[in-house]
Design an enzyme around this catalytic site. Structure first.
Site, PDB file in Angstrom:
ATOM      1  N   CYS A 126       0.847  -1.191   0.000  1.00  0.00           N
ATOM      2  CA  CYS A 126       0.000   0.000   0.000  1.00  0.00           C
ATOM      3  C   CYS A 126       0.879   1.237   0.000  1.00  0.00           C
ATOM      4  O   CYS A 126       1.860   1.317   0.754  1.00  0.00           O
ATOM      5  CB  CYS A 126      -0.895  -0.003   1.237  1.00  0.00           C
ATOM      6  SG  CYS A 126      -1.981   1.432   1.375  1.00  0.00           S
ATOM      7  N   HIS A 168      -9.173  -3.443  -2.128  1.00  0.00           N
ATOM      8  CA  HIS A 168      -8.170  -2.638  -1.417  1.00  0.00           C
ATOM      9  C   HIS A 168      -8.574  -1.160  -1.408  1.00  0.00           C
ATOM     10  O   HIS A 168      -8.546  -0.511  -0.354  1.00  0.00           O
ATOM     11  CB  HIS A 168      -6.814  -2.826  -2.106  1.00  0.00           C
ATOM     12  CG  HIS A 168      -5.693  -2.093  -1.459  1.00  0.00           C
ATOM     13  ND1 HIS A 168      -4.637  -2.717  -0.842  1.00  0.00           N
ATOM     14  CD2 HIS A 168      -5.432  -0.762  -1.333  1.00  0.00           C
ATOM     15  CE1 HIS A 168      -3.788  -1.824  -0.370  1.00  0.00           C
ATOM     16  NE2 HIS A 168      -4.255  -0.618  -0.668  1.00  0.00           N
ATOM     17  N   GLU A 169      -8.947  -0.633  -2.575  1.00  0.00           N
ATOM     18  CA  GLU A 169      -9.251   0.796  -2.655  1.00  0.00           C
ATOM     19  C   GLU A 169     -10.587   1.133  -1.993  1.00  0.00           C
ATOM     20  O   GLU A 169     -10.720   2.176  -1.344  1.00  0.00           O
ATOM     21  CB  GLU A 169      -9.242   1.267  -4.116  1.00  0.00           C
ATOM     22  CG  GLU A 169      -7.898   1.112  -4.805  1.00  0.00           C
ATOM     23  CD  GLU A 169      -6.740   1.771  -4.067  1.00  0.00           C
ATOM     24  OE1 GLU A 169      -6.970   2.783  -3.373  1.00  0.00           O
ATOM     25  OE2 GLU A 169      -5.606   1.270  -4.183  1.00  0.00           O
ATOM     26  N   HIS A 172     -10.155   1.455   1.674  1.00  0.00           N
ATOM     27  CA  HIS A 172      -9.640   2.768   2.078  1.00  0.00           C
ATOM     28  C   HIS A 172     -10.790   3.740   2.360  1.00  0.00           C
ATOM     29  O   HIS A 172     -10.703   4.575   3.276  1.00  0.00           O
ATOM     30  CB  HIS A 172      -8.754   3.362   0.984  1.00  0.00           C
ATOM     31  CG  HIS A 172      -7.315   2.986   1.080  1.00  0.00           C
ATOM     32  ND1 HIS A 172      -6.549   3.248   2.199  1.00  0.00           N
ATOM     33  CD2 HIS A 172      -6.485   2.392   0.186  1.00  0.00           C
ATOM     34  CE1 HIS A 172      -5.314   2.814   1.997  1.00  0.00           C
ATOM     35  NE2 HIS A 172      -5.250   2.283   0.796  1.00  0.00           N
TER      36      HIS A 172
END
Length: 214
Positions: A126, A168-169, A172
């Site tokens: 990351c 993953h995004e 966030h």
């Protein structure tokens, strides 16, 4: 690192970020913006400012380099992320990881859910946790919902490495870092991962470091 004031209106804060030109500064682990759910995008930015902000995220992603950047990673708590992966890696590794080219795209207010029971575990890094990688088991296929930058609805199934990037995004935007989902015993510096665990799958790392794969 100097960032725009958290108390200024979002549009004003983004204008301040863009005024410097070039790639935007990446916020790293420990900053509160990475641990708060981002605000849904509901037209807080003018069309021109949204377009310029998306382009700045794209420039930042390319410069890092990375395959995705979410708005909180540049200090902006909005549910917007950009993704792009040329997948320029050896064919053997790409096949094992389901890594295929992902054309540039923008996700606005995205969410995902599993589209099957299968999990896939691979090393992941990351931009907001520089210097390290760890094995993360994620859904092999997900159903992605949301909008694009023009407000068009998204409802599609994504698999392989693109599904990992989406998860993953989107994480966030929910205040979650990949380390929250990682196998702690797999944590490696980038140098150690390149020297020891560059195999197509993390099977060897699991045996040597002592952790289980799904």
């Amino acid at each position: 690192m100097s960032l725009p004031s958290d108390h200024a209106p979002l549009a004003e804060r983004i204008e301040e970020l863009l005024a410097a030109g070039g790639p935007l500064p990446i916020v790293t682990a420990g900053h509160p913006v990475l641990r708060r759910p981002a605000e849904p995008y509901e037209g807080q930015l003018s069309p021109d400012l949204l377009e310029r902000f998306v382009e700045a995220l794209r420039v930042t992603m390319h410069a890092a380099p990375g395959v995705g950047v979410a708005a909180p990673q540049v200090g902006v708590p909005l549910r917007i992320a950009v993704l792009e992966d040329p997948a320029t890696i050896p064919e053997e590794i790409a096949a094992a990881r389901g890594r295929v080219p992902l054309p540039f795209r923008v996700l606005v207010n995205p969410s995902y859910e599993a589209a099957g029971p299968e999990l896939a575990a691979f090393y992941e890094g990351c931009l907001s946790v520089p210097g390290y990688q760890a094995v993360v088991a994620r859904h092999a296929r997900v159903r992605l919902r949301g909008q694009d930058e023009r407000g068009r609805a998204l409802d599609e199934e994504v698999s392989g490495w693109p599904a990992r990037i989406v998860q993953h995004e989107t994480d966030h935007l929910d205040g979650t870092l990949y380390l929250d989902r990682a196998e702690p015993r797999s944590l490696s510096t980038n140098e150690a991962a390149a020297a020891l665990w560059a195999q197509p799958t993390p099977g060897t790392a699991a045996k040597v470091l002592g952790f289980e794969l799904p």
